[in-house]
Enzyme design. Structure first.
Site, mmCIF file in Angstrom:
data_model
loop_
_atom_site.group_PDB
_atom_site.id
_atom_site.type_symbol
_atom_site.label_atom_id
_atom_site.label_comp_id
_atom_site.label_asym_id
_atom_site.label_seq_id
_atom_site.Cartn_x
_atom_site.Cartn_y
_atom_site.Cartn_z
ATOM 1 N N GLY A 16 14.508 -39.195 137.926
ATOM 2 C CA GLY A 16 14.109 -37.813 138.241
ATOM 3 C C GLY A 16 13.184 -37.246 137.175
ATOM 4 N NE ARG A 41 14.311 -38.359 146.648
ATOM 5 C CZ ARG A 41 14.885 -37.326 147.233
ATOM 6 N NH1 ARG A 41 15.535 -37.487 148.360
ATOM 7 N NH2 ARG A 41 14.814 -36.125 146.700
ATOM 8 C CG PHE A 98 22.450 -28.660 149.901
ATOM 9 C CD1 PHE A 98 23.652 -28.354 150.527
ATOM 10 C CD2 PHE A 98 21.972 -29.962 150.000
ATOM 11 C CE1 PHE A 98 24.358 -29.312 151.230
ATOM 12 C CE2 PHE A 98 22.684 -30.938 150.701
ATOM 13 C CZ PHE A 98 23.871 -30.607 151.322
ATOM 14 C CE1 TYR A 148 28.777 -28.791 140.329
ATOM 15 C CE2 TYR A 148 27.746 -26.692 139.803
ATOM 16 C CZ TYR A 148 27.690 -27.944 140.387
ATOM 17 O OH TYR A 148 26.553 -28.353 141.042
ATOM 18 N N PRO A 193 22.629 -22.630 133.648
ATOM 19 C CG PRO A 193 22.498 -20.331 133.994
ATOM 20 C CD PRO A 193 23.399 -21.388 133.439
ATOM 21 N NE ARG A 202 16.536 -29.432 147.282
ATOM 22 C CZ ARG A 202 15.392 -29.771 146.692
ATOM 23 N NH1 ARG A 202 15.140 -29.355 145.463
ATOM 24 N NH2 ARG A 202 14.515 -30.531 147.319
HETATM 25 C C1 HXC Z 1 23.607 -28.025 154.563
HETATM 26 C C2 HXC Z 1 22.063 -29.690 154.240
HETATM 27 C C3 HXC Z 1 21.285 -28.831 153.433
HETATM 28 C C4 HXC Z 1 21.758 -27.496 153.216
HETATM 29 C C5 HXC Z 1 20.283 -30.738 153.586
HETATM 30 N N1 HXC Z 1 21.396 -30.841 154.309
HETATM 31 N N2 HXC Z 1 20.190 -29.517 153.042
HETATM 32 N N3 HXC Z 1 23.216 -29.286 154.783
HETATM 33 N N4 HXC Z 1 22.919 -27.143 153.805
HETATM 34 N N5 HXC Z 1 21.078 -26.634 152.488
HETATM 35 C C6 HXC Z 1 21.830 -32.007 155.078
HETATM 36 C C7 HXC Z 1 20.809 -32.427 156.139
HETATM 37 O O1 HXC Z 1 20.953 -31.669 157.315
HETATM 38 C C8 HXC Z 1 21.207 -33.889 156.368
HETATM 39 O O2 HXC Z 1 22.348 -34.003 157.171
HETATM 40 C C9 HXC Z 1 21.642 -34.333 154.968
HETATM 41 O O3 HXC Z 1 21.937 -33.140 154.229
HETATM 42 C C10 HXC Z 1 20.551 -35.083 154.238
HETATM 43 O O4 HXC Z 1 19.387 -34.253 154.223
HETATM 44 P P1 HXC Z 1 17.907 -34.851 154.170
HETATM 45 O O5 HXC Z 1 16.987 -33.718 153.939
HETATM 46 O O6 HXC Z 1 17.685 -35.758 155.306
HETATM 47 O O7 HXC Z 1 18.090 -35.811 152.901
HETATM 48 P P2 HXC Z 1 17.157 -36.187 151.746
HETATM 49 O O8 HXC Z 1 15.723 -36.099 152.155
HETATM 50 O O9 HXC Z 1 17.665 -37.444 151.203
HETATM 51 O O10 HXC Z 1 17.363 -34.994 150.673
HETATM 52 C C11 HXC Z 1 18.480 -34.929 149.844
HETATM 53 C C12 HXC Z 1 18.872 -33.464 149.551
HETATM 54 C C13 HXC Z 1 17.623 -32.639 149.120
HETATM 55 C C14 HXC Z 1 19.952 -33.509 148.496
HETATM 56 C C15 HXC Z 1 19.418 -32.850 150.815
HETATM 57 O O11 HXC Z 1 18.020 -31.321 148.815
HETATM 58 C C16 HXC Z 1 16.930 -33.236 147.926
HETATM 59 O O12 HXC Z 1 16.077 -34.094 148.074
HETATM 60 N N6 HXC Z 1 17.265 -32.807 146.691
HETATM 61 C C17 HXC Z 1 16.678 -33.364 145.457
HETATM 62 C C18 HXC Z 1 16.419 -32.359 144.395
HETATM 63 C C19 HXC Z 1 17.552 -31.366 144.136
HETATM 64 O O13 HXC Z 1 18.451 -31.184 144.946
HETATM 65 N N7 HXC Z 1 17.462 -30.690 142.960
HETATM 66 C C20 HXC Z 1 18.451 -29.732 142.558
HETATM 67 C C21 HXC Z 1 19.298 -30.299 141.491
HETATM 68 S S1 HXC Z 1 20.049 -28.959 140.694
HETATM 69 P P3 HXC Z 1 22.244 -34.399 158.762
HETATM 70 O O14 HXC Z 1 23.664 -34.534 159.179
HETATM 71 O O15 HXC Z 1 21.530 -33.238 159.398
HETATM 72 O O16 HXC Z 1 21.482 -35.682 158.809
HETATM 73 C C22 HXC Z 1 21.611 -29.269 140.288
HETATM 74 C C23 HXC Z 1 22.140 -28.213 139.322
HETATM 75 C C24 HXC Z 1 23.450 -27.612 139.611
HETATM 76 O O17 HXC Z 1 22.199 -30.203 140.648
HETATM 77 C C25 HXC Z 1 23.723 -26.383 138.773
HETATM 78 C C26 HXC Z 1 22.598 -25.370 138.801
HETATM 79 C C27 HXC Z 1 22.778 -24.119 138.057
HETATM 80 P P1 NAP Z 2 14.973 -31.194 140.012
HETATM 81 O O1 NAP Z 2 13.676 -30.852 139.384
HETATM 82 O O2 NAP Z 2 15.109 -31.043 141.480
HETATM 83 O O3 NAP Z 2 15.342 -32.660 139.567
HETATM 84 C C1 NAP Z 2 15.937 -33.617 140.371
HETATM 85 C C2 NAP Z 2 15.125 -34.880 140.284
HETATM 86 O O4 NAP Z 2 15.844 -35.945 140.890
HETATM 87 C C3 NAP Z 2 13.770 -34.786 140.990
HETATM 88 O O5 NAP Z 2 12.756 -35.216 140.125
HETATM 89 C C4 NAP Z 2 13.899 -35.743 142.166
HETATM 90 O O6 NAP Z 2 12.658 -36.362 142.443
HETATM 91 C C5 NAP Z 2 14.946 -36.731 141.656
HETATM 92 N N1 NAP Z 2 15.691 -37.344 142.744
HETATM 93 C C6 NAP Z 2 16.380 -36.724 143.726
HETATM 94 N N2 NAP Z 2 16.901 -37.601 144.566
HETATM 95 C C7 NAP Z 2 16.548 -38.828 144.111
HETATM 96 C C8 NAP Z 2 16.791 -40.154 144.561
HETATM 97 N N3 NAP Z 2 17.506 -40.390 145.656
HETATM 98 N N4 NAP Z 2 16.278 -41.170 143.837
HETATM 99 C C9 NAP Z 2 15.534 -40.946 142.735
HETATM 100 N N5 NAP Z 2 15.280 -39.713 142.260
HETATM 101 C C10 NAP Z 2 15.780 -38.674 142.940
HETATM 102 O O7 NAP Z 2 16.158 -30.329 139.374
HETATM 103 P P2 NAP Z 2 16.590 -30.046 137.866
HETATM 104 O O8 NAP Z 2 17.101 -28.670 137.853
HETATM 105 O O9 NAP Z 2 15.541 -30.443 136.921
HETATM 106 O O10 NAP Z 2 17.836 -31.014 137.712
HETATM 107 C C11 NAP Z 2 17.852 -32.084 136.786
HETATM 108 C C12 NAP Z 2 19.278 -32.426 136.419
HETATM 109 O O11 NAP Z 2 19.893 -31.329 135.752
HETATM 110 C C13 NAP Z 2 20.172 -32.749 137.612
HETATM 111 O O12 NAP Z 2 21.072 -33.776 137.266
HETATM 112 C C14 NAP Z 2 20.923 -31.475 137.816
HETATM 113 O O13 NAP Z 2 22.142 -31.665 138.477
HETATM 114 C C15 NAP Z 2 21.112 -31.043 136.380
HETATM 115 N N6 NAP Z 2 21.416 -29.625 136.206
HETATM 116 C C16 NAP Z 2 20.430 -28.707 136.384
HETATM 117 C C17 NAP Z 2 20.730 -27.366 136.186
HETATM 118 C C18 NAP Z 2 19.684 -26.310 136.329
HETATM 119 O O14 NAP Z 2 20.028 -25.136 136.203
HETATM 120 N N7 NAP Z 2 18.443 -26.630 136.570
HETATM 121 C C19 NAP Z 2 22.031 -27.004 135.849
HETATM 122 C C20 NAP Z 2 23.005 -27.968 135.702
HETATM 123 C C21 NAP Z 2 22.678 -29.291 135.867
HETATM 124 P P3 NAP Z 2 12.283 -36.839 143.930
HETATM 125 O O15 NAP Z 2 12.632 -35.717 144.835
HETATM 126 O O16 NAP Z 2 10.831 -37.132 143.848
HETATM 127 O O17 NAP Z 2 13.097 -38.059 144.174
#
Ligand code: HXC
Ligand code: NAP
Length: 284
Positions: A16, A41, A98, A148, A193, A202
């Site tokens: 990532g 990805r 999400f 968490y 955060p 998200r």
């Molecule tokens: C409910 C959801 C949803 C949502 C997706 N889905 N978003 N369901 N609410 N908001 C469901 C879809 O309908 C689908 O189910 C399944 O999840 C997979 O979704 P896809 O979009 O097909 O999958 P994919 O393209 O692989 O994407 C994975 C993802 C997406 C996790 C859903 O959000 C993603 O690519 N995220 C990567 C980056 C990311 O999330 N960054 C944030 C990290 S922050 P069905 O049944 O319809 O097929 C973090 C910090 C935490 O972790 C703390 C912060 C303060």
């Molecule tokens: P982000 O920018 O969305 O980072 C997530 C990264 O993961 C993206 O670069 C994404 O790139 C990659 N990724 C997602 N699915 C993948 C897959 N299947 N294979 C390979 N790569 C994948 O979000 P961020 O906030 O910087 O988060 C980074 C880390 O910090 C995460 O572990 C998150 O849980 C943690 N974190 C963040 C916060 C915050 O407040 N930001 C708080 C607590 C923890 P692609 O989509 O191109 O694959």
């Protein structure tokens, strides 16, 4: 605080690395002398991050890889070794997340997040770990979790992520003991955060929720990327040789004030959830 060559000679595999905190860590580690191999990805953000590193004279390369796919991870690790020789450290940073009402989740939604966070972290850790053990190299793993993820904490409305991150934390502490004899260290960072496009788009349901989160924060501010990148650099460096199996929280005491980062979404009215769910359905 750090010598400019703190990470010189290290080759670091970071998942990532094209966006958000991964990108910030990649730039900082490269600045401190590490050679960075980035996976994710999407090609574009990875390429841009690498180009930025190369521009200031650092070393970086990337490949696209979905960490849910073990064979793809194996291929990416082999490419990293081809590029830089032995890899010294792994940062499991890739994540999916999400906010959603758990009773509305499809099985695929749950699997998707757990697949990225838990299976993906395991895949990378095992692919590199088994090489380090076979070649008697030693190694270093840093897992980016969440506050968490801690036992007896969790958070409402991010259940797949809470389950997966708790699993990653369990892997960190378990392997810290199991692999210590191989000189492989594992630690974690639990960020509060930190504004990133990926997380904010998200996880922040509205500007109002963001403002309220900041107002309730003990320090009245969110984290700065360099704060996390510097902590990560320290944990990966030789200065932290005796730190193993630890999870360092970097959240300005947010979770001490009230555990479960998204528990306050309990206050969202039913209608707000319905609007968000409808908007998502319209998009898909
Ligand atoms: C409910 C959801 C949803 C949502 C997706 N889905 N978003 N369901 N609410 N908001 C469901 C879809 O309908 C689908 O189910 C399944 O999840 C997979 O979704 P896809 O979009 O097909 O999958 P994919 O393209 O692989 O994407 C994975 C993802 C997406 C996790 C859903 O959000 C993603 O690519 N995220 C990567 C980056 C990311 O999330 N960054 C944030 C990290 S922050 P069905 O049944 O319809 O097929 C973090 C910090 C935490 O972790 C703390 C912060 C303060
Ligand atoms: P982000 O920018 O969305 O980072 C997530 C990264 O993961 C993206 O670069 C994404 O790139 C990659 N990724 C997602 N699915 C993948 C897959 N299947 N294979 C390979 N790569 C994948 O979000 P961020 O906030 O910087 O988060 C980074 C880390 O910090 C995460 O572990 C998150 O849980 C943690 N974190 C963040 C916060 C915050 O407040 N930001 C708080 C607590 C923890 P692609 O989509 O191109 O694959």
């Amino acid at each position: 605080m750090f010598q400019h060559d703190l990470l010189k000679g290290r080759a670091i595999f970071l998942t990532g690395g094209g966006t958000g905190l991964g990108r910030s860590m990649a730039l900082r580690f490269a600045e401190l002398g590490a050679r960075m191999f980035l996976v994710g990805r999407r090609e574009q953000p990875l390429r841009e991050t690498c180009e930025e590193i190369l521009r200031f004279g650092g070393a970086a390369a990337f490949t696209t890889c979905d960490v849910r796919d073990y064979a793809a991870v194996e291929t990416a690790v082999a490419q990293a070794e081809q590029q830089f020789g032995a890899i010294n450290a792994l940062v499991n940073n890739a994540a999916g997340n999400f906010i959603a009402r758990t009773e509305k989740l499809s099985p695929n939604a749950f699997n998707s997040v757990v697949g990225i966070v838990l299976n993906g972290s395991f895949h990378c850790t095992q692919a590199l770990g088994k090489r380090w053990i076979a070649q008697k190299l030693g190694g270093n793993v840093l897992n980016i979790v969440t506050t968490y993820a801690a036992a007896n904490c969790g958070s409402a409305f991010v259940v797949p992520s809470a389950c997966a991150k708790a699993g990653v934390l369990a892997m960190t502490t378990s392997l810290a003991v199991e692999w210590a004899k191989y000189h492989i260290r594992l630690n974690a960072i639990a960020p509060g955060p930190f504004p990133t496009e990926g997380a904010w788009s998200r996880l922040m349901p509205s500007k109002q929720f963001e403002e309220d989160s900041k107002a309730k924060h003990p320090l009245k501010r969110f984290g700065r990327h360099e704060e996390l990148a510097n902590l990560a650099a320290f944990l990966l460096s030789d200065m932290a040789e005796y730190i193993n199996g630890e999870c360092v929280v970097i959240d300005g005491a947010q979770w001490l004030r009230g555990a479960g980062e998204f528990n306050d979404l309990m206050l969202l009215p039913e209608s707000a959830w319905e609007t968000m769910e409808a908007a998502r359905q319209k998009k898909s």
